[in-house]
Design an enzyme around this catalytic site. Structure first.
Site, PDB file in Angstrom:
ATOM      1  CE  LYS A  67       0.806  10.944   4.608  1.00  8.25           C
ATOM      2  NZ  LYS A  67       0.290  10.069   3.537  1.00  8.25           N
TER       3      LYS A  67
ATOM      4  NE  ARG B 203       6.289   5.744  14.263  1.00  7.37           N
ATOM      5  CZ  ARG B 203       7.458   5.755  13.630  1.00  7.37           C
ATOM      6  NH1 ARG B 203       7.561   6.327  12.461  1.00  7.37           N
ATOM      7  NH2 ARG B 203       8.518   5.206  14.179  1.00  7.37           N
TER       8      ARG B 203
ATOM      9  CG  ASP C 247       0.857   9.487   0.081  1.00  6.12           C
ATOM     10  OD1 ASP C 247       0.931   8.390   0.651  1.00  6.12           O
ATOM     11  OD2 ASP C 247       0.176  10.444   0.507  1.00  6.12           O
TER      12      ASP C 247
ATOM     13  CG  HIS D 160      -2.038  -1.025   1.099  1.00  9.27           C
ATOM     14  ND1 HIS D 160      -3.270  -0.757   0.550  1.00  9.27           N
ATOM     15  CD2 HIS D 160      -2.072  -2.344   1.433  1.00  9.27           C
ATOM     16  CE1 HIS D 160      -4.011  -1.856   0.575  1.00  9.27           C
ATOM     17  NE2 HIS D 160      -3.304  -2.835   1.107  1.00  9.27           N
TER      18      HIS D 160
ATOM     19  CB  VAL E 263      -6.788  12.858   1.372  1.00 13.75           C
ATOM     20  CG1 VAL E 263      -7.328  14.283   1.526  1.00 13.75           C
ATOM     21  CG2 VAL E 263      -6.582  12.226   2.744  1.00 13.75           C
TER      22      VAL E 263
ATOM     23  CG  ASP F   5      26.653 -23.739 -22.475  1.00  8.00           C
ATOM     24  OD1 ASP F   5      27.424 -23.524 -21.534  1.00  8.00           O
ATOM     25  OD2 ASP F   5      27.029 -23.982 -23.642  1.00  8.00           O
TER      26      ASP F   5
END
Length: 723
Positions: A277, A310, A371, A164, A376, A499
């Site tokens: 972002k 975070r 991204d 994703h 969005v 080969d």
């Protein structure tokens, strides 16, 4: 028919506690919406981490039973797992690497060890639920090792993987010390999906360069199966967003917000807190708008939603401080008693309020530095039911490949972003409508449900294609049948390519000489059958390598033959004109000069362009260029261009292994015939063989042969079974 097992790092729910009891809230995310139609059917299930650290065994049992009712199964992680696997390797190593922020990559051994450990936990959880005919669909970068772990335990399972987030170029992926096991992990899947063609191309390049697996038309040729790699741009639940935008609830929220904001042109920015972002760059471009176009003061406002993420991590904490500072500076510089330029919200919003933001905003500002897809922008477009509004979209978002009617910008060029804002604020209603209608048609057609359908349909096609090869696989039953037939027959002949068939390939052709094991094997075979070594090699090399052995030989694809029962050293089977060589050699030499590592091998009646030692991507590129060039020239000289394993050979079409092989069988009757080869030059041999012959192609390519076998080492194992 088996069930489908969906596997993701997080389950499509959030776990909380109410009055000491587990309380689950369903996720409103796009993936949960799209896959809901799958995992709610029949016996399908979703496996993943419930999102919280749960240590108490009784609580775990309670959660397990509760999730079972919702057709989900939890993978419980320890606090150490969460810190080192999720926060550590997934988000401090893979996330920055895959988003091209190499300065943030953490190269921690304990993070890697935790990543392996947790992927193994997921594998164990799946094995408890999986049956042989199930389909397992693994999602995203936290579980890159899982497909191979599953393949090792369930070799015949149907396994798919979807990434994703972006997949980086070879230059980035090769920086990771764990690059090989990560790629091998993904190649455990039958189908590997990405949002964009660029991501797919980067993955195929890395697999070729690092794992040495070639690909053609999106199919990787692994040891014993095909792996399909393709782009599947993910959509949204279009109906959900368009219907919510027109709902009475959303209309009330819009009225409330507009009353608070007054008569303003509104820009909308919605992101999770992350350095990928481009939020600071966006704010700087907005600041520049007022410097260049002061007339927009008190007329334009930015609604900036930043969802916490975070913020205990140093880079994220510093990013938030930078955003806070920029917002504060812009607002302190331009605010008046009745107007604030930036309405900044550092929190998440309920779905209806987000819908209201989409509905009421004039401009959607979606400018990530990098991204995967970015939904969005699609949600913004779907919510514009009145067809009024402008989308400004980063070229670095996967969605930019579909939404060509947005104003596309390079987010690193703040001047261009500012120009785009000015253009959007002055765009006519007619042009807004034209652009939005076009984008809405695209999003409506390729929605989340179509994405799931296309992916699953493709997986079915891949399995059908694999089945074609598996039907030709030299399984134990076939080997036993062949050996019984060989031992019961009286007159036997073996046509063995050299080969890639009797020996593996080497960077230098002269290094692929027969070892003592091979010579011993051939000598023993000659006691039981007529053995014909049939090769593209020149007669001098072939004669030297098999000197003293009781074998027949065909050299240079059928130009020269050596019969063990005649006194003549070599006979010319096809006497041809070589006057074409100078023109062709001149062209080949031009490509050698342009391609470090390439070289020309000259045989009596052919020229061979080798590129095994050339840098992977460059070799493929030059080979295709030379192939086209030689095909054009070949028509004028009545020549044939053959593509072998890292070689291009040009020769006369009337010279081929098949004609020479038939000559050896002329006026003789054999009750056992075996032909083994590994490339397109051997297809002539396979076509020339009678129907009762065993024909085997080494590797897993389309072939006229009856069977496929994995490798040259397995060819030797098969031949040993005949002794």
């Amino acid at each position: 028919m088996g069930k489908t097992i969906i596997v993701s790092n997080r389950l499509p729910i959030s776990l909380d506690y109410k009055d000491g009891k587990p309380d689950f809230k369903t996720s409103a995310g796009g993936l949960a919406t799209g896959l809901g139609s799958i995992f709610e059917d029949a016996n399908n299930i979703w496996i993943g981490w419930p999102g919280n650290y749960v240590e108490d065994p009784e609580q775990r049992a309670e959660i397990f039973l509760e999730l079972h009712e919702h057709k989900m199964a939890p993978v419980f992680l320890t606090q150490e797992d969460i810190e080192d696997f999720y926060e550590g390797f997934s988000n401090e190593t893979l996330w920055p690497a895959f988003h091209y922020f190499t300065q943030y990559i953490a190269y921690e051994r304990r993070f890697w060890e935790a990543y392996v450990r947790v992927n193994e936990k997921f594998c164990e959880a799946i094995l408890k639920k999986a049956d042989p005919d199930d389909t397992i669909w693994v999602h995203d970068y936290q579980l890159l090792l899982l497909p191979k772990m599953l393949r090792d335990k369930l070799p015949n399972a149907t396994i798919a993987f979807f990434q994703h987030i972006p997949f980086p170029s070879y230059e980035i992926i090769r920086m990771l010390p764990w690059r090989q096991p990560l790629l091998e992990g993904m190649c455990g899947a039958d189908l590997v999906g990405f949002h964009t063609y660029d991501d797919m191309r980067h993955f195929l390049s890395s697999v070729g360069r690092i794992l040495g697996l070639s690909n053609e038309s999106g199919y990787i040729q692994a040891e014993n199966r095909l792996i399909n790699v393709d782009a599947f741009p993910m959509g949204i639940d279009y109906a959900k967003y368009s219907e919510t935008a027109d709902s009475e609830t959303t209309s009330k929220v819009v009225q409330k917000f507009k009353k608070q904001l007054g008569d303003q042109r509104l820009l909308l920015s919605i992101d999770r807190l992350d350095y990928s972002k481009g939020i600071p760059q966006r704010l700087k471009a907005f600041d520049e708008l007022f410097k260049l176009y002061p007339e927009y003061k008190e007329k334009v406002s930015l609604i900036m939603v930043v969802v916490p993420s975070r913020d205990t991590v140093k880079e994220y904490r510093e990013l938030k401080e930078e955003i806070d500072t920029l917002v504060g500076r812009i607002n302190s510089t331009y605010s008046t008693l009745n107007w604030v330029p930036v309405h900044y919200f550092y929190r998440a919003f309920p779905f209806e309020e987000l819908s209201a933001f989409y509905k009421m905003s004039n401009i959607g500002l979606v400018t990530p530095l990098r991204d995967g897809m970015n939904l969005v922008c699609k949600e913004f477009v779907a919510s514009k039911t009145d067809q009024q509004g402008v989308l400004i979209l980063s070229e670095m978002a996967g969605a930019s490949k579909e939404l060509k009617d947005a104003i596309l910008v390079n987010p690193n060029n703040m001047d261009k972003v500012t120009e785009a804002l000015h253009l959007a604020l002055n765009m006519s209603e007619e042009e807004q409508r034209t652009r939005l209608v076009s984008m809405q048609e695209t999003i409506k057609r390729y929605d989340i449900h179509q994405w799931v359908k296309v992916f699953m349909d493709r997986l079915k096609i891949v399995k059908e294609k694999q089945a074609e090869f598996q039907s030709k696989d030299m399984d134990e039953e076939t080997v036993l049948e062949l050996t019984r037939y060989f031992k019961s027959s009286k007159s036997r002949i073996l046509f063995l390519d050299y080969d890639g068939t009797l020996v593996g390939f080497k960077n230098k052709p002269q290094d692929a000489y027969p070892d003592s094991e091979l010579k011993d094997l051939v000598e023993k075979l000659t006691k039981k059958a007529q053995v014909v070594i049939i090769s593209g090699r020149d007669k001098e090399t072939l004669g030297k390598w098999f000197e003293g052995l009781d074998v027949d030989m065909i050299a240079e694809h059928g130009v020269w033959v050596k019969n063990r029962n005649t006194e003549a050293e070599w006979d010319v089977f096809s006497d041809v004109d070589n006057s074409w060589k100078d023109d062709i050699r001149h062209v080949m030499d031009y490509y050698v000069q342009r391609t470090p590592g390439a070289f020309i091998e000259e045989k009596h009646h052919s020229l061979v362009w080798h590129y095994r030692k050339v840098e992977s991507g460059l070799g493929d590129l030059r080979m295709r260029e030379l192939f086209s060039h030689l095909k054009y020239m070949a028509s004028g000289h009545n020549l044939q261009v053959l593509e072998g394993n890292m070689v291009l050979e040009i020769k006369r079409p009337d010279i081929n292994k098949g004609r020479a092989a038939l000559a050896f069988m002329k006026d003789k009757e054999y009750d056992f015939i075996l032909a083994i080869g590994d490339d397109w030059t051997d297809e002539d041999t396979f076509k020339a063989m009678p129907k009762n012959a065993y024909t085997i192609r080494v590797g897993y390519n389309y072939t006229k042969a009856n069977y496929n076998i994995k490798s040259s080492s397995q060819v030797r194992d098969l031949l040993k079974r005949l002794l």
